[in-house]
Design a protein around this motif. Structure first.
Motif, PDB file in Angstrom:
ATOM      1  N   GLY A  32       0.434  -1.003   0.125  1.00 42.80           N
ATOM      2  CA  GLY A  32       0.054  -0.335   0.070  1.00 42.80           C
ATOM      3  C   GLY A  32       0.674   1.261  -0.157  1.00 42.80           C
ATOM      4  O   GLY A  32       0.638   2.220  -0.963  1.00 42.80           O
ATOM      5  N   PHE A 107      -5.784   5.546  -9.176  1.00 49.42           N
ATOM      6  CA  PHE A 107      -5.227   4.508  -7.929  1.00 49.42           C
ATOM      7  C   PHE A 107      -4.191   5.034  -7.597  1.00 49.42           C
ATOM      8  O   PHE A 107      -4.361   4.792  -5.704  1.00 49.42           O
ATOM      9  N   ALA A 110      -5.083   6.671  -3.874  1.00 52.01           N
ATOM     10  CA  ALA A 110      -6.494   5.856  -3.372  1.00 52.01           C
ATOM     11  C   ALA A 110      -6.042   5.310  -2.336  1.00 52.01           C
ATOM     12  O   ALA A 110      -6.598   5.265  -0.619  1.00 52.01           O
ATOM     13  N   PHE A 111      -4.368   4.613  -2.306  1.00 54.26           N
ATOM     14  CA  PHE A 111      -3.509   4.412  -0.990  1.00 54.26           C
ATOM     15  C   PHE A 111      -2.534   6.127  -0.271  1.00 54.26           C
ATOM     16  O   PHE A 111      -2.612   5.681   0.417  1.00 54.26           O
ATOM     17  N   SER A 115      -9.294   4.905   2.503  1.00 56.40           N
ATOM     18  CA  SER A 115      -9.628   4.835   1.469  1.00 56.40           C
ATOM     19  C   SER A 115     -10.062   3.059   1.958  1.00 56.40           C
ATOM     20  O   SER A 115      -9.671   2.740   2.537  1.00 56.40           O
ATOM     21  N   PHE A 117      -9.195   0.806  -0.201  1.00 54.97           N
ATOM     22  CA  PHE A 117      -8.409   0.668  -0.741  1.00 54.97           C
ATOM     23  C   PHE A 117      -7.239  -0.561   0.429  1.00 54.97           C
ATOM     24  O   PHE A 117      -6.388  -0.886  -0.354  1.00 54.97           O
ATOM     25  N   TYR A 120      -6.741  -3.694   0.901  1.00 55.84           N
ATOM     26  CA  TYR A 120      -6.138  -4.422   0.276  1.00 55.84           C
ATOM     27  C   TYR A 120      -5.523  -6.067   0.371  1.00 55.84           C
ATOM     28  O   TYR A 120      -5.840  -7.047  -0.047  1.00 55.84           O
ATOM     29  N   PRO A 125      -8.806  -4.626  -4.106  1.00 53.09           N
ATOM     30  CA  PRO A 125      -9.631  -2.819  -4.757  1.00 53.09           C
ATOM     31  C   PRO A 125      -9.394  -2.971  -6.098  1.00 53.09           C
ATOM     32  O   PRO A 125      -9.741  -2.305  -6.873  1.00 53.09           O
ATOM     33  N   LEU A 155      -5.069  -8.148  -7.592  1.00 46.51           N
ATOM     34  CA  LEU A 155      -3.849  -6.627  -7.213  1.00 46.51           C
ATOM     35  C   LEU A 155      -2.359  -7.522  -7.490  1.00 46.51           C
ATOM     36  O   LEU A 155      -1.851  -6.689  -7.772  1.00 46.51           O
TER      37      LEU A 155
END
Length: 188
Positions: A32, A107, A110-111, A115, A117, A120, A125, A155
């Motif tokens: 992440g 994308f 979002a990390f 969120s 995400f 994960y 995500p 992912l």
């Protein structure tokens, strides 16, 4: 050292720190945060791309000086009003030039921002992305990283390619910095 030299030194220092941080995070399977570092590198790159598309070198120099002074980028628009340059302005420009920036940037955001995400390890995500965003990421990963991905990919299938993505972004970024140092002008 003039403003441009100092600005480019800051860009390179941040990039070098990002590369070192990424390596440590990836080795420790902190994926992440790897995405966050990729997003930071991309953030620097879109700013340089934006600067390279300013044909007025005085305005370009003004934005560089504003960065060094801790100010937001702004200019006087055609209505004679102060207008801030937003991340969206820069991402949109870079996306128009490259065709992938928006999806990768979003994308990565979002990390950075809390969120779903961040869960994960439990929920993938990538599977929750709209098909158009998946397609943009898949296209980029296939064309530049020889990744065999599709809409059903996970992912984890992307994660194995992250070191190559980081290397590609940093090498492209270095080319952009050199163009900035050479006072080149790109056009949209």
């Amino acid at each position: 050292m003039d403003s441009l030299d100092k600005f480019c030194k800051i860009l390179r220092n941040r990039s070098e720190e990002n590369k070192k941080s990424f390596d440590v995070l990836f080795r420790n399977q902190l994926y992440g945060n790897c995405f966050s570092i990729l997003r930071q590198e991309l953030d620097s790159m879109i700013r340089v791309i934006y600067l390279l598309n300013i044909s007025n070198l005085n305005q370009r120099g003004s934005f560089i000086q504003k960065t060094l002074s801790g100010e937001k980028w702004s200019f006087i628009n055609h209505n004679n009003k102060k207008q801030n340059v937003t991340d969206k302005n820069m991402v949109d420009l870079a996306d128009n030039l490259n065709g992938w920036t928006q999806s990768v940037y979003k994308f990565g955001c979002a990390f950075i921002h809390l969120s779903n995400f961040h869960d994960y390890l439990t929920e993938d995500p990538f599977k929750s992305l709209p098909d158009l965003e998946k397609d943009a990421i898949i296209h980029q990963m296939k064309n530049y990283h020889s990744a065999n991905l599709n809409r059903g990919s996970s992912l984890n299938e992307i994660i194995v390619h992250l070191p190559f993505v980081m290397e590609k972004i940093t090498s492209n970024f270095e080319c952009e910095i050199k163009s900035l140092e050479e006072k080149r002008i790109k056009s949209t």
